[in-house]
Design an enzyme around this catalytic site. Structure first.
Site, short mmCIF file in Angstrom:
data_model
loop_
_atom_site.label_atom_id
_atom_site.label_comp_id
_atom_site.label_asym_id
_atom_site.label_seq_id
_atom_site.Cartn_x
_atom_site.Cartn_y
_atom_site.Cartn_z
N SER A 1 0.85 -1.19 0.00
CA SER A 1 0.00 0.00 0.00
C SER A 1 0.89 1.24 0.00
CB SER A 1 -0.89 -0.01 1.24
OG SER A 1 -1.67 1.17 1.29
N GLY A 2 0.63 2.14 -0.94
CA GLY A 2 1.41 3.36 -1.04
C GLY A 2 2.63 3.24 -1.92
N THR B 1 -1.67 2.68 -8.11
CA THR B 1 -2.70 3.49 -8.78
C THR B 1 -2.07 4.45 -9.77
OG1 THR B 1 -4.15 3.34 -6.84
CG2 THR B 1 -4.58 5.12 -8.41
N ASN C 1 -0.70 5.89 3.15
CA ASN C 1 -0.93 6.38 1.78
C ASN C 1 -2.04 7.42 1.81
OD1 ASN C 1 -1.21 6.77 -0.94
ND2 ASN C 1 -1.72 4.65 -1.44
N SER D 1 -5.02 5.99 -0.91
CA SER D 1 -5.02 4.53 -0.92
C SER D 1 -6.31 4.00 -1.54
CB SER D 1 -4.89 4.01 0.52
OG SER D 1 -4.96 2.60 0.54
N SER D 2 -6.15 3.04 -2.45
CA SER D 2 -7.33 2.39 -3.06
C SER D 2 -7.97 1.49 -2.03
CB SER D 2 -6.91 1.56 -4.29
OG SER D 2 -6.38 2.38 -5.29
N GLY E 1 -2.90 -2.83 -2.01
CA GLY E 1 -1.63 -3.47 -1.70
C GLY E 1 -1.61 -4.08 -0.30
N GLU F 1 -1.13 -4.64 3.43
CA GLU F 1 -1.27 -3.65 4.49
C GLU F 1 -0.91 -4.24 5.85
OE1 GLU F 1 -4.71 -0.68 2.67
OE2 GLU F 1 -5.21 -2.03 4.35
#
Length: 959
Positions: A42-43, A47, A92, A95-96, A319, A321
């Site tokens: 994540s981050g 994206t 993030n 973050s998605s 991602g 986490e």
């Protein structure tokens, strides 16, 4: 982008554009489907990587008005989905919080013509709860901070995020890296590009606002401990925005409907249950609205053309986490990453090495960590964590999160990747709470708190709340909660099971396509640019298996294809294999690579495939194939153009032959008809000719008409041009004799009339005089013809040349004509110069100032001239007056003019005679003499021996 377009993969330094371009051109050349798997923590930038790839295709693909619309909609779907599906987390700022898989559809020309998006497991719990330092979904803050005043007033919102309970739990409303006002404008513009009309936008934002108002609905406790709702403005706004009656909404949030056999009982909520129901409704509204939004975007991207299309898929999913407190959502997200890592291992390390062994290629195995053991721990049927969780959710009795943990300890107690407080050793137990369990993922250890697992997995929304939502007047809510038949009594699938099944379907989609990989590495945990944490990066490289993958790639082969596929593509490069290879495919491939000059270390022949070690070898082959394709295309074009031109020529020749045949037939029929007509005409003509002298009958009427017409046409072209032309009038046929004579007279009269109208008075007088001259002398006097062309004048002597006394004497008589003459005496014939003056009454012979003789016209008997070419005339005078002298013998150079004037003035036309031989004249009464005329070489006038006046005239040749 321009730098990487159409360039071979290894020609330039590694770049995400190089991968996107290579995937695109491979898809075009091989006409198959591909996907790009973007993975990482994540981050780490997944994206952003997916947006870069999408932007590259938008720029590099061919463009047109239609394609630009599709391209813009695909690009603008990103900010919309990010606003509704992304949020700030601890690691993030964007973050998605959902998984996204987008298929970009291309036609056979390589044009991007459509797209489709699949979404996975939106983290809807974030709607009602955020950890410290985190935010809710971006759209809430964008609406409150960036919405227009009129819109906020219409939605019942205030421009202050702290006024809404669902936005303040993370205590992080404002973030320096996020500009909600600008993002709001971007989202509004994107919605219009994606073809959302004003009504859709209004209702969508109404739903978002209703969630914020729903979070502000507060419950009080009555005396029995049940939840009650007092006057609540937030509740009325929820009612208005969702299109549900406020009383129905009030009842659904405070009472639960329980069905017992045929009866329905309303059970009041406690405050905790009411809050749970409220939050469940908020999550359900947002989750279903998000699903509707994705479907609506898909409708705008849909290409309904039935032609075959190839696709490139982009997988941008949450991602891995690891937070301070990890719950059910992190468990699902990390399970998803385990599945993607397993897919990566399956398609690269494991599958590639197994393929070498199966094909008989010499190979030293590379050891790697296979995370299948972790995936089985989570998803194994009847034994995995998801199965145990589902069993606890449906088990009768008092199932809690702790009983779920006990079941895990019971079934997973000996698993090397699972540990709890109870199962751990003393050292590990210090880092675990009693309600935690720890999984050793491929990316590292993650500790999960079981609190909330049961509720989040069940995700219950009470039936009476669903029934209430089906009564909504909001069009989007009506689609999110369709008014279907009564729901099945069967318990719906849990959230974890749904997610597991969707991941299995995603895996099936991806394995059916050619894979490309983007591994995103996080440079540091502080979201700082320019900072490179080597320990963190090494850790990511290790758990992603990148080193093992590089070892396999370096020791292995860059390209492999089945013999049939390789031969089918590259057979034009070798004369022995083109256009058809009739033998065994492997032998054909061997012939082909030998012709191309492959070195032994550049390729290996397997049982069913050829393996090419170096990318440069393949690129050289591909470049040769591109050149060959152009040459073949040129030959094919030439052949086809020749074939087409020959076909066109054949068609034109056949058409020309048909036209010629038809034309000849038409001409032949015309000729036949013309000849038949000619025969009839000729027969009739001959018959008419034979009977032309007979009376008009049916046999000769047309012939006679033809004769008449023919004569008239010839006559029209040959009419006489002058009155004097008496010879050119055409001789008429017998039938036209009378008509011809009438026409001749008419024509003559017409010419005379035309001539007469055209002459002047002077010319008319001249003609009249010439007519008189002609009547007197024509055919009688030899010198007449020479006088015809000589014009007559009014007088030969001007008044200034006549003596004034003479003029005074005769002025009252008006002088008509005067001419100089020579007068010969009667006795002796001596010549004397005189003037002959003609007045209205008499002729006067004048010598200077004296009138020698006056002859009245009544006394003038006449005048005589000879028939020869001389100019002598004799005027005969009557002796009525004793004073009158005898006849006058005169010579005048203008003989014809003078006699004509005298004849017309004195009216003596009939008294002028032309005499042959000699002319007698009277000298006085009773005494005569004569003038003898003859011809000679020279003109002379003299007195002859016989006493007569001798006049010798010159001989005039007869004309």
């Amino acid at each position: 982008m321009d730098l990487y377009m159409g360039v071979n993969f290894f020609e330039l330094p590694p770049h995400i554009y190089a991968l996107a371009d290579n995937a695109y051109h491979t898809m075009l050349s091989e006409a198959n489907n591909h996907f790009i798997l973007i993975s990482g923590e994540s981050g780490a930038g997944k994206t952003e990587a997916s947006k870069k790839i999408l932007q590259y295709y938008a720029v590099s693909c061919p463009s047109s008005t239609l394609l630009d619309t599709v391209r813009d909609r695909m690009l603008m779907s990103n900010p919309v989905l990010e606003a509704f599906g992304n949020a700030k987390t601890m690691k993030n700022d964007n973050s998605s919080r959902f998984g996204k898989y987008m298929d970009i559809q291309f036609d056979i020309q390589g044009d991007a013509v459509g797209g489709h998006i699949l979404s996975y497991l939106l983290e809807k719990s974030r709607v009602v709860h955020q950890n410290h330092g985190e935010r809710n979904f971006h759209i809430f803050y964008q609406l409150v901070e960036g919405g227009e005043e009129d819109l906020l007033r219409q939605l019942g919102l205030e421009r202050d995020t702290k006024r809404y309970c669902y936005l303040v739990q993370g205590e992080c409303s404002n973030v320096s890296s996020i500009n909600d006002k600008n993002d709001w404008k971007t989202v509004k513009n994107a919605l219009s590009v994606i073809d959302f009309d004003a009504s859709d936008t209004e209702h969508l934002f109404g739903i978002i606002s209703s969630v914020l108002h729903l979070g502000n609905v507060h419950f009080d406790r009555d005396t029995k401990g049940y939840a009650i709702l007092n006057s609540n403005a937030a509740l009325r706004w929820v009612s208005k925005l969702l299109g549900v009656h406020v009383q129905v909404l009030h009842g659904a949030l405070t009472f639960r409907k329980i069905e017992a056999k045929s009866e329905e009982v309303l059970s009041p909520y406690t405050v905790d249950h009411a809050i749970y129901a409220r939050d469940a409704l908020a999550k359900a509204i947002y989750d279903r609205a998000f699903t509707w939004l994705v479907n609506r975007i898909n409708e705008s991207l849909e290409n309904k053309d039935s032609e075959r299309k190839t696709v490139i898929g982009l997988l941008d999913i949450y991602g891995f986490e690891v937070f301070t407190a990890n719950s059910f959502e992190q468990f699902c997200i990390n399970y998803c990453n385990e599945k993607l890592q397993q897919l990566f291992i399956q398609l690269t390390l494991k599958a590639e090495q197994e393929e070498y062994e199966a094909e008989g290629i010499g190979w030293e195995p590379v050891q790697f960590f296979n995370n299948k053991i972790i995936c089985d721990l989570v998803e194994e049927k009847h034994r995995g964590i998801i199965s145990v969780l589902d069993e606890e959710c449906v088990r009768p009795g008092d199932a809690t999160d702790l009983t779920f943990l006990e079941k895990l300890e019971e079934k997973m107690g000996n698993h090397p990747h699972f540990v709890t407080h109870k199962l751990a050793d003393k050292k590990t137990r210090k880092s675990l709470e009693r309600g935690d369990f720890r999984l050793l993922h491929y990316a590292g250890e993650v500790t999960y708190c079981v609190v909330g697992f049961i509720d989040k997995n069940n995700d219950l929304l009470y039936k009476n709340i669903k029934d209430m939502m089906r009564l909504s007047k909001n069009p989007i809510i009506q689609q999110c909660f369709p008014a279907t038949k009564a729901e099945s009594r069967r318990r719906p699938e849990t959230v974890a099971t749904q997610f597991k099944n969707s991941l299995l379907r995603l895996t099936e989609i991806l394995t059916a396509k050619e894979a490309w990989y983007v591994r995103c590495l996080k440079s540091n945990d502080n979201k700082q640019q320019g900072k490179f944490d080597e320990v963190l990066v090494r850790h990511q490289v290790k758990y992603l298996g990148l080193m093992e993958h590089l070892r396999v790639r370096r020791a292995g082969f860059a390209y492999r294809r089945k013999y049939e596929v390789f031969l089918k593509r590259y057979k034009p490069l070798c004369p022995a294999t083109w256009p058809h290879w009739r033998g065994v495919p492997s032998e054909g491939v061997e012939k082909l690579v030998q012709h191309l000059g492959y070195q032994p270390d550049e390729y290996k022949m397997g049982r069913t495939k050829i393996f090419i070690r170096y990318a440069r070898t393949l690129f050289a082959t591909e470049d040769a194939f591109e050149i060959c394709k152009h040459e073949l295309a040129t030959k094919l074009q030439a052949k086809y153009k020749g074939y087409k031109v020959k076909g066109e020529f054949r068609k034109q020749k056949e058409a020309a032959t048909k036209i010629e045949t038809c034309w000849r037939g038409v001409q032949a029929r015309k000729e036949r008809d013309r000849r038949a007509w000619a025969v009839k005409v000729i027969k009739k003509f001959i018959k008419g000719y034979l009977t032309r002298r007979e009376a008009k009958t049916t046999d000769n009427s047309e012939y006679l008409a033809f004769v008449r017409q023919s004569y008239l046409n010839r006559l029209k072209a040959n009419l006489p041009k002058t009155v004097l032309d008496k010879t050119t009038w055409l001789t008429p046929p017998p039938v036209m004799t009378e008509t011809s004579e009438i026409l001749r007279k008419l024509h003559t009269r017409m010419m005379v009339r035309k001539y007469v109208r055209g002459i002047t008075p002077q010319k008319k007088a001249q003609m009249q005089q010439k007519v008189v001259t002609s009547a007197i002398f024509k055919g009688k006097k030899d010198s007449y013809p020479s006088s015809i062309a000589v014009p007559f004048v009014d007088t030969r002597i001007n008044e200034q040349d006549i003596n004034m006394r003479v003029l005074q004497t005769i002025r009252h008589e008006r002088i008509k004509y005067s001419v100089p003459v020579v007068k010969y005496d009667r006795n002796g014939f001596k010549p004397r110069q005189r003037q002959l003056i003609l007045t209205q009454a008499a002729a006067h012979l004048v010598e200077e100032a004296k009138i020698k003789q006056r002859v009245d016209y009544v006394s003038l008997k006449g005048a005589s001239v000879s028939n020869l070419g001389d100019s002598v005339m004799i005027l005969h005078v009557a002796f009525n007056d004793p004073k009158q002298k005898g006849d006058l013998v005169l010579q005048c150079d203008h003989l014809f003019e003078a006699l004509t004037k005298l004849a017309m003035i004195a009216n003596k036309q009939n008294n002028i005679t032309v005499v042959q031989g000699s002319i007698k004249f009277e000298i006085q009464a009773g005494k005569q003499n004569a003038v003898d005329f003859s011809t000679g070489q020279e003109p002379m006038i003299y007195k002859g021996p016989n006493g007569h006046l001798m006049v010798v005239a010159p001989r005039i040749k007869s004309r």
